[in-house]
Design a protein around this motif. Sequence first.
Motif, short mmCIF file in Angstrom:
data_model
loop_
_atom_site.label_atom_id
_atom_site.label_comp_id
_atom_site.label_asym_id
_atom_site.label_seq_id
_atom_site.Cartn_x
_atom_site.Cartn_y
_atom_site.Cartn_z
N ILE A 38 0.82 -1.13 -0.03
CA ILE A 38 -0.14 0.07 -0.02
C ILE A 38 0.94 1.31 -0.06
O ILE A 38 0.64 2.20 -0.73
CB ILE A 38 -1.01 0.02 1.24
CG1 ILE A 38 -2.05 -1.16 1.10
CG2 ILE A 38 -1.59 1.41 1.28
CD1 ILE A 38 -2.80 -1.53 2.16
N ASN B 41 1.83 2.07 -3.33
CA ASN B 41 0.87 2.15 -4.10
C ASN B 41 0.28 1.08 -5.08
O ASN B 41 -0.03 1.14 -6.32
CB ASN B 41 0.81 3.62 -5.03
CG ASN B 41 -0.64 4.14 -5.44
OD1 ASN B 41 -1.52 3.79 -4.72
ND2 ASN B 41 -0.57 4.78 -6.42
N ILE C 101 -1.81 -1.28 -4.81
CA ILE C 101 -2.97 -1.90 -4.06
C ILE C 101 -3.32 -3.31 -4.69
O ILE C 101 -3.91 -4.22 -3.89
CB ILE C 101 -4.35 -0.94 -4.39
CG1 ILE C 101 -3.92 0.56 -4.20
CG2 ILE C 101 -5.57 -1.18 -3.58
CD1 ILE C 101 -3.36 0.66 -2.66
N HIS D 291 -4.90 0.93 7.34
CA HIS D 291 -5.41 1.38 5.78
C HIS D 291 -6.83 0.86 5.94
O HIS D 291 -7.11 -0.04 6.32
CB HIS D 291 -4.38 0.79 4.82
CG HIS D 291 -3.07 1.18 5.07
ND1 HIS D 291 -2.71 2.40 4.54
CD2 HIS D 291 -2.17 0.59 5.52
CE1 HIS D 291 -1.14 2.51 4.79
NE2 HIS D 291 -0.77 1.19 5.41
N ILE E 264 -9.16 0.12 2.22
CA ILE E 264 -8.99 -0.16 0.83
C ILE E 264 -10.43 -0.26 0.41
O ILE E 264 -11.25 -1.24 0.85
CB ILE E 264 -8.18 -1.17 0.28
CG1 ILE E 264 -6.70 -1.19 0.86
CG2 ILE E 264 -8.30 -1.24 -1.09
CD1 ILE E 264 -5.98 -2.49 0.31
#
Length: 198
Positions: free
Chosen positions: A69, A72, A74, A192, A194
């Motif tokens: 993450i 970046n 994902i 995080h 998502i």
Amino acid sequence: DAVRILHIIEENQADITARPMEYFQLLAVYVAVVRLLPRVVFFGLDLPSRLNALSIGQDIAITAACHAITLNHIDQAIETLEQGRAIFWTHALRLRSDYSAIPTRLRHRLLELSQILEQGSDVARIYREKEMIEHLTVKRRQQAEEFHKCVEEVQTLPGLGRFMLPDEFSTLAGAAEHGPVVVLVSSESSCHAILIKC
């Protein structure tokens, strides 16, 4: 040892903007370790040792996902999380897979090895002699490696390239077909959320 090395590497990482290549290399190491975990689980002669390996594996998968993450990546984070979450079930399902599409020679050998590995999964409770347990440990590792080599051979066959491989992000994202899916990722260093939408 692999877990200890990963932690040492992570602790010595500089700021991501200062040394981005090292962060990408570390992510590759994490991903490789997570992919090897189902094989490691085969080696345990008793349930506690296998569960311990699974616990460590899930921690590595979460750390790897947080790392992905940060970079970046994902898709990679979701794939790695799923692999870590599903290690136990992946292990069980690998031994009970449908081999009907596989050529006869490989099918019979995979069935034979899967039955051996499943039946002999708790022999440490039956045998108490150290020499016998060591002998069985070596034998089980050899059988697990042969099973893995058979799987790799199957993956070289036309139409079977994804045989027993974990789901890719494109497949996992299908869970959001009927509505958005939120994936929460929490580790000691970061948290995080998502959002996956179709």
